[in-house]
Enzyme design. Structure first.
Site, PDB file in Angstrom:
ATOM      1  N   HIS A 134     -14.829  -4.839   8.272  1.00 30.31           N
ATOM      2  CA  HIS A 134     -14.116  -4.714   6.991  1.00 30.31           C
ATOM      3  C   HIS A 134     -14.362  -5.879   6.033  1.00 30.31           C
ATOM      4  O   HIS A 134     -13.663  -6.021   5.040  1.00 30.31           O
ATOM      5  CB  HIS A 134     -12.609  -4.522   7.193  1.00 30.31           C
ATOM      6  CG  HIS A 134     -12.280  -3.350   8.065  1.00 30.31           C
ATOM      7  ND1 HIS A 134     -12.344  -2.054   7.624  1.00 30.31           N
ATOM      8  CD2 HIS A 134     -11.916  -3.296   9.359  1.00 30.31           C
ATOM      9  CE1 HIS A 134     -12.023  -1.237   8.609  1.00 30.31           C
ATOM     10  NE2 HIS A 134     -11.762  -1.964   9.682  1.00 30.31           N
TER      11      HIS A 134
ATOM     12  N   ARG B 128      -6.357  -8.772  -8.711  1.00 25.60           N
ATOM     13  CA  ARG B 128      -6.943 -10.087  -8.938  1.00 25.60           C
ATOM     14  C   ARG B 128      -8.381  -9.918  -9.394  1.00 25.60           C
ATOM     15  O   ARG B 128      -8.916  -8.823  -9.400  1.00 25.60           O
ATOM     16  CB  ARG B 128      -6.957 -10.857  -7.622  1.00 25.60           C
ATOM     17  CG  ARG B 128      -7.736 -10.090  -6.554  1.00 25.60           C
ATOM     18  CD  ARG B 128      -8.081 -10.880  -5.321  1.00 25.60           C
ATOM     19  NE  ARG B 128      -9.094 -10.201  -4.532  1.00 25.60           N
ATOM     20  CZ  ARG B 128      -8.858  -9.321  -3.587  1.00 25.60           C
ATOM     21  NH1 ARG B 128      -7.615  -8.973  -3.303  1.00 25.60           N
ATOM     22  NH2 ARG B 128      -9.839  -8.748  -2.928  1.00 25.60           N
TER      23      ARG B 128
ATOM     24  N   GLU C 281      -2.625   7.053   8.367  1.00 29.47           N
ATOM     25  CA  GLU C 281      -3.274   8.095   7.566  1.00 29.47           C
ATOM     26  C   GLU C 281      -4.510   8.604   8.283  1.00 29.47           C
ATOM     27  O   GLU C 281      -4.992   8.001   9.231  1.00 29.47           O
ATOM     28  CB  GLU C 281      -3.599   7.598   6.148  1.00 29.47           C
ATOM     29  CG  GLU C 281      -4.634   6.515   6.106  1.00 29.47           C
ATOM     30  CD  GLU C 281      -4.847   5.921   4.709  1.00 29.47           C
ATOM     31  OE1 GLU C 281      -4.008   6.102   3.820  1.00 29.47           O
ATOM     32  OE2 GLU C 281      -5.884   5.262   4.540  1.00 29.47           O
TER      33      GLU C 281
ATOM     34  N   LYS D  41       0.818  -1.218   0.000  1.00 32.63           N
ATOM     35  CA  LYS D  41       0.000   0.000   0.000  1.00 32.63           C
ATOM     36  C   LYS D  41       0.850   1.266   0.000  1.00 32.63           C
ATOM     37  O   LYS D  41       0.457   2.282  -0.558  1.00 32.63           O
ATOM     38  CB  LYS D  41      -0.934  -0.004   1.216  1.00 32.63           C
ATOM     39  CG  LYS D  41      -2.043  -1.023   1.104  1.00 32.63           C
ATOM     40  CD  LYS D  41      -2.977  -0.936   2.301  1.00 32.63           C
ATOM     41  CE  LYS D  41      -4.084  -1.970   2.185  1.00 32.63           C
ATOM     42  NZ  LYS D  41      -4.969  -1.955   3.345  1.00 32.63           N
TER      43      LYS D  41
END
Lengths: 177, 501
Positions: free
Chosen positions: B237, B294, B202, B118
């Site tokens: 999530h 993917r 972040e 990331k």
């Protein structure tokens, strides 16, 4: 010995849900079936594979008794499970009497919500905790889950150690309110 | 090069999904059999089975890079499709395939590596002026560094694993004093889950929407996007219901975000199908999150509204073919919703529900697609994730797609295990969901009850339990069946009594 019953008398059962909702079922096998005093038409039948169905208001339901022990039942219908205790009028009266005389428990047992591994213990015996405060961290399916206090109180006992593997509903911590 | 044979290095519904397109293209398929699921449903769909049942390795079968590569070589298989999960985003696996001359259905190992990290992915995005959330320039080396940045950009902030995915290795920090604890939790979870403790920090957007764009690129520099997927219905999530398009986007925003997604792909010379994930805040600002290299679980909703077979595009692009579609050819028709059917006990906190599936009955209609990995007598094992099937339903508009989905779920019966079907019904019947007014906090904030119950269900359940109990009691009392009385007894009781004798 054969118990004789007069044909006129009704047979009555009370199904009590986990949330204490009562269903009074009168004459479960007959055409005079009443649930909570309402006359009702329900059919139960098995198919050739032994799967049980209910037919009610022209709708067919695939149902299943997943667990029973004595008078405790877990029934699955439309993918949701329901827990009932089935009582006769006499056993129901006895149960109510016993409940009334039971003092309110001061002890809260915290159980594992899922199987997993204890990766961290955040409290010690004697720690004062608030409701919702994290007690320990349980790793399950590679996720770390905080197990929190269901009520405020003092930690009486911790039943697990770091790296212990626990099963669902294993008691982890005892809190005295 | 024309692919003639394909090894599917995966299991479950995605393996079956891939065999469908492979069959259409005349490609012979190979599947992997494991000792954990020797009678799995997917094995009946592949043309040839490669048996890994003797595996004594500590490495799980679908992660065993060398064995998979060697099996492909030994059987002279042209290509490998990794599906999703397992090795689908392993740069090392992609590298090994390349070295052995096996075509991997996916992007290059270099791109898988860059986008899988990331931190690197964000650096690439920033070079192309794609909007990003404020945060650390790279990975953090200690909690102190995190605190300096967090104090500057303001709380709440979130720690994320650089190698992360699926919500693991993420921790939200509400205030300065939590930094150290959360840093510790995030790094240890990242280490365990991804074998890499690196985390970055972040700005945390409270309750954003999760919007992702499907893109496809070929090996000749052509790119298209196939619209967005709305994936905001998540629990911890984990996505549970997805749809395309998103009720939050209009044509202008779709074009802006779609262009941004294509720019990310261009920046890395991406080829194959890929997904660019964005967060969308309440003011409709979007921020690049990550790119998944993917095919995704939720790809069928895109296929349903665009009419494009994404697996087919993946295979054709891998063969070196040019994209036969241009952006103007992509028109989103109607609405599609996917419900994930997981073997989970929603009433028991979504814990995995293992066991034997005695019977499955699917709803059938021309607007229904079912991608399922199970059949009657399938076993849900503890070895793999809990998703057993996906229900994808189309409608001419969102309202229709929702009502069609509810009807389909009502006719979707699985006996033997508990699933997320009652949960999906509850979401689809929720007023805020129906109005399109939801974000990633939806389940937590808007759902009073996580499973749907029809009005009469509890009463019927009470009756069934009472009936069974009473029948047992009566049998005890009479000890033999009184056929005189038997006339008034339900055949169900009689049947049960006869069996118990």
């Amino acid at each position: 010995m054969k118990l004789s019953r007069s044909k006129e008398s009704d047979t009555e059962y009370i199904a009590v849900s986990a949330r204490d909702k009562k269903y009074k079922v009168v004459n479960p096998f007959s055409e005079d079936l009443k649930i909570n005093s309402k006359k009702i038409d329900i059919k139960i039948f098995d198919d050739e594979n032994g799967f049980t169905y209910i037919l009610y208001k022209r709708k067919k339901y695939l149902v299943e008794i997943v667990e029973k022990s004595q008078n405790k039942y877990t029934v699955l219908i439309n993918g949701v499970s329901y827990n009932f205790t089935i009582e006769t009028p006499i056993s129901y009266k006895r149960k109510k009497y016993l409940e009334k005389n039971k003092s309110k428990s001061k002890v809260e047992l915290v159980g594992a919500p899922m199987p997993g591994k204890i990766v961290e213990i955040l409290v010690d015996p004697g720690t004062k905790v608030k409701e919702g405060e994290a007690l320990l961290i349980l790793e399950a399916m590679k996720m770390q889950n905080e197990i929190t206090a269901p009520a405020a109180g003092n930690i009486k006992k911790i039943f697990v150690r770091q790296n212990d593997i626990v099963n669902k509903e294993d008691v982890l911590v005892e809190i005295v309110k | 090069m024309k692919i003639k044979s394909l090894l599917i290095a995966n299991r479950g519904e995605i393996t079956i999904r891939i065999t469908r397109t492979a069959g259409k293209l005349g490609i012979k398929t190979y599947g992997i059999k494991t000792s954990k699921e020797p009678n799995a449903h997917y094995l009946t769909f592949v043309d040839e089975i490669i048996d890994f049942s003797d595996s004594t390795n500590d490495i799980p079968e679908f992660l065993d890079v060398e064995r998979i590569v060697n099996s492909a070589k030994k059987n002279k298989i042209d290509a490998i499709h990794p599906g999703y999960g397992f090795l689908a985003e392993s740069p090392f696996f992609a590298q090994r395939c390349e070295e052995e001359g096996i075509l991997l259905i996916g992007p290059s190992p270099q791109v898988i590596y860059k986008m899988g990290n990331k931190t690197i992915a964000k650096q690439i995005a920033s070079r192309y002026h794609i909007p990003l959330l404020k945060g650390s320039q790279g990975n953090l080396s200690n909690p102190k560094e995190a605190r300096v940045i967090a104090d500057k950009i303001g709380y709440p902030v979130i720690f994320k694993a650089a190698a992360g995915g699926g919500g693991r290795g993420m921790r939200i920090v509400e205030k300065s004093s939590q930094i150290e604890k959360m840093y510790r939790l995030a790094t240890s979870e990242a280490e365990k889950a991804f074998n890499d403790p690196s985390v970055f920090i972040e700005k945390y957007v409270r309750n954003p929407r999760h919007i992702e764009f499907q893109i496809v690129g070929d090996k000749h520099g052509n790119y298209i996007h196939l619209g967005e997927r709305e994936c905001s219905v998540q629990r911890k999530h984990q996505k549970l219901i997805e749809e395309s398009p998103s009720p939050a986007l209009n044509e202008t925003l779709r074009k802006k975000m779609g262009d941004a997604a294509i720019n990310i792909a261009k920046a890395t010379n991406y080829f194959s199908a890929g997904t660019v994930e964005f967060l969308l805040d309440d003011d409709k600002n979007y921020y690049f999150m990550e790119m998944n290299t993917r095919i995704q679980v939720e790809h069928p909703v895109t296929e349903m509204v665009t009419g494009v077979d994404l697996i087919e595009l993946q295979i054709k692009v891998a063969q070196g073919e040019r994209l036969n579609l241009e952006q103007k050819d992509i028109i989103l028709k109607g609405w599609a919703i996917e419900c994930r059917i997981n073997a989970e006990d929603v009433q028991g906190g979504f814990s995995p529900y293992l066991g034997l599936i005695d019977k499955v009955q699917y709803p059938r209609s021309k607007n229904i697609r079912i991608d399922s990995g199970i059949a009657d007598s399938s076993v849900v094992t503890p070895y793999y994730d809990s998703m057993i099937a996906k229900l994808i339903v189309h409608g001419e508009n969102r309202e229709k797609a929702i009502s069609n989905s509810i009807n389909a779920l009502n006719k979707f019966w699985i006996r033997g295990i508990k699933t997320t079907i009652p949960f999906c019904k509850a979401v689809l019947m929720n007023k805020k969901f129906k109005n399109g007014d939801f974000n990633t906090s939806f389940i937590e904030k808007e759902m009073d009850q996580l499973y749907h119950q029809d009005k009469d269900d509890e009463m019927l359940a009470a009756y069934l339990a009472t009936f069974d109990f009473a029948a047992a009691l009566e049998t005890d009392r009479t000890t033999h069946i009184d056929f005189e009385q038997g006339k008034n007894i339900s055949p169900w009781v009689l049947n049960k009594r006869l069996r118990s004798l």
